[in-house]
Design a protein around this motif. Structure first.
Motif, PDB file in Angstrom:
ATOM      1  N   ALA A  10       0.837  -1.287   0.090  1.00  0.00           N
ATOM      2  CA  ALA A  10       0.130  -0.020  -0.019  1.00  0.00           C
ATOM      3  C   ALA A  10       0.792   1.129   0.166  1.00  0.00           C
ATOM      4  O   ALA A  10       2.031   1.044   0.528  1.00  0.00           O
ATOM      5  N   SER A  11       0.510   2.227  -0.654  1.00  0.00           N
ATOM      6  CA  SER A  11       1.237   3.590  -0.699  1.00  0.00           C
ATOM      7  C   SER A  11       0.395   4.557  -1.227  1.00  0.00           C
ATOM      8  O   SER A  11      -0.898   4.382  -1.591  1.00  0.00           O
ATOM      9  N   HIS A  12       0.687   5.901  -0.918  1.00  0.00           N
ATOM     10  CA  HIS A  12       0.161   6.947  -1.603  1.00  0.00           C
ATOM     11  C   HIS A  12       0.117   7.187  -2.849  1.00  0.00           C
ATOM     12  O   HIS A  12       1.010   7.106  -3.665  1.00  0.00           O
ATOM     13  N   ARG A  13      -1.068   7.616  -3.595  1.00  0.00           N
ATOM     14  CA  ARG A  13      -1.178   7.718  -4.978  1.00  0.00           C
ATOM     15  C   ARG A  13      -0.239   8.694  -5.663  1.00  0.00           C
ATOM     16  O   ARG A  13       0.348   8.365  -6.612  1.00  0.00           O
ATOM     17  N   ASP A  14       0.274   9.760  -4.972  1.00  0.00           N
ATOM     18  CA  ASP A  14       0.953  10.811  -5.407  1.00  0.00           C
ATOM     19  C   ASP A  14       2.467  10.508  -5.482  1.00  0.00           C
ATOM     20  O   ASP A  14       3.317  11.414  -5.911  1.00  0.00           O
ATOM     21  N   THR A  15       2.854   9.698  -4.721  1.00  0.00           N
ATOM     22  CA  THR A  15       4.071   9.220  -4.539  1.00  0.00           C
ATOM     23  C   THR A  15       4.819   8.791  -5.841  1.00  0.00           C
ATOM     24  O   THR A  15       6.002   9.056  -6.057  1.00  0.00           O
ATOM     25  N   TRP A  16       3.987   8.031  -6.508  1.00  0.00           N
ATOM     26  CA  TRP A  16       4.479   7.361  -7.871  1.00  0.00           C
ATOM     27  C   TRP A  16       4.138   7.982  -8.978  1.00  0.00           C
ATOM     28  O   TRP A  16       2.983   8.265  -9.352  1.00  0.00           O
ATOM     29  N   ALA A  17       4.789   7.498 -10.120  1.00  0.00           N
ATOM     30  CA  ALA A  17       4.250   8.080 -11.445  1.00  0.00           C
ATOM     31  C   ALA A  17       2.919   7.235 -12.030  1.00  0.00           C
ATOM     32  O   ALA A  17       2.364   7.700 -12.701  1.00  0.00           O
ATOM     33  N   ALA A  18       3.061   6.013 -11.707  1.00  0.00           N
ATOM     34  CA  ALA A  18       1.802   5.237 -11.956  1.00  0.00           C
ATOM     35  C   ALA A  18       1.404   4.381 -10.843  1.00  0.00           C
ATOM     36  O   ALA A  18       2.077   4.273  -9.864  1.00  0.00           O
ATOM     37  N   ALA A  19       0.059   3.991 -10.956  1.00  0.00           N
ATOM     38  CA  ALA A  19      -0.432   3.371  -9.759  1.00  0.00           C
ATOM     39  C   ALA A  19      -1.211   1.918 -10.012  1.00  0.00           C
ATOM     40  O   ALA A  19      -2.527   2.092 -10.198  1.00  0.00           O
ATOM     41  N   PRO A  20      -0.492   1.051 -10.695  1.00  0.00           N
ATOM     42  CA  PRO A  20      -1.130  -0.268 -11.126  1.00  0.00           C
ATOM     43  C   PRO A  20      -1.875  -1.110  -9.888  1.00  0.00           C
ATOM     44  O   PRO A  20      -1.065  -0.962  -8.814  1.00  0.00           O
ATOM     45  N   CYS A  21      -2.851  -1.800 -10.188  1.00  0.00           N
ATOM     46  CA  CYS A  21      -3.457  -2.781  -8.882  1.00  0.00           C
ATOM     47  C   CYS A  21      -2.553  -4.039  -9.063  1.00  0.00           C
ATOM     48  O   CYS A  21      -2.607  -4.382  -7.824  1.00  0.00           O
ATOM     49  N   GLU A  22      -1.709  -4.228 -10.027  1.00  0.00           N
ATOM     50  CA  GLU A  22      -0.934  -5.477  -9.643  1.00  0.00           C
ATOM     51  C   GLU A  22       0.405  -5.394 -10.217  1.00  0.00           C
ATOM     52  O   GLU A  22       0.463  -4.588 -11.402  1.00  0.00           O
TER      53      GLU A  22
END
Length: 209
Positions: free
Chosen positions: A76-88
């Protein structure tokens, strides 16, 4: 004597065996973890990724945890931390399922879950952080005596950096003033010291006469 004893035509001079692709070993994750014998705090350590591409960075992190702390199945992480937010996210040998938060989750933390073992919260050191700063943050996150969240550690580091800048600027100003670049008291009238000095000098010369 012909050294070629096979039935086919002899190999030509320029012929070479097809080269096999060289497999580059994965770059180890930059990790600092608290000793497992200490009670857990807000953080279990720190991770310093080399970019904000989680698909590229996560496999090395998961590989390190799979080998030492148990197989990681979720994160789990914050959405704004990474360039993309894949579910898997595919990692060596399996897939990690991801949960993303827009609020209520420290933006500088990543949380890993190992099935049947537990969870680990890690400070995510920003990828472009200077080496000395990253080393301080990672050491602090892994220090059992400290009980600060990821955001609190980064805020403390920013205050330290601001204080260092202020001290450095003060030192440069004092050096400049010592070399005659500016008066010691910037608020004093520039002509006043010179006038007093000249008047005192004249009075002294008359007394001597």
């Amino acid at each position: 004597m012909n050294p070629h004893s096979g039935t086919g035509p002899p190999p030509r001079t320029g012929d070479r065996a097809p080269s096999r692709p060289v497999r580059t070993p994965p770059v180890p994750a930059r990790l600092a973890l608290r000793p497992p014998t200490f009670p857990p705090g807000p953080l279990c350590g720190a991770w310093w990724p080399r970019s904000d591409d989680l698909l590229a960075e996560l496999p090395a992190l998961i590989e390190a945890f799979d080998a030492t702390r148990g197989r990681v199945s979720r994160m789990a992480s914050h959405r704004d931390t990474w360039a993309a937010a894949p579910c898997e996210l595919p990692v060596p040998g399996h897939t990690v399922k991801a949960a993303w938060f827009a609020s209520g989750f420290d933006p500088h933390t990543i949380r890993l879950f190992s099935y049947g073992v537990g969870r680990w919260d890690l400070l995510v050191v920003p990828p472009r952080t200077e080496t000395a700063t990253a080393a301080r943050l990672m050491a602090a996150a892994a220090d059992p005596a400290l009980h600060l969240t990821a955001s609190e550690l980064l805020a403390a580091e920013q205050r330290l950096h601001a204080k260092g800048e202020a001290v450095r600027e003060q030192g440069q100003t004092e050096q400049w003033e010592a070399e005659g670049g500016a008066p010691r008291r910037a608020w004093a009238p520039l002509s006043a010291p010179a006038t007093v000095t000249v008047r005192d000098s004249l009075l002294a010369s008359r007394q001597v006469r």
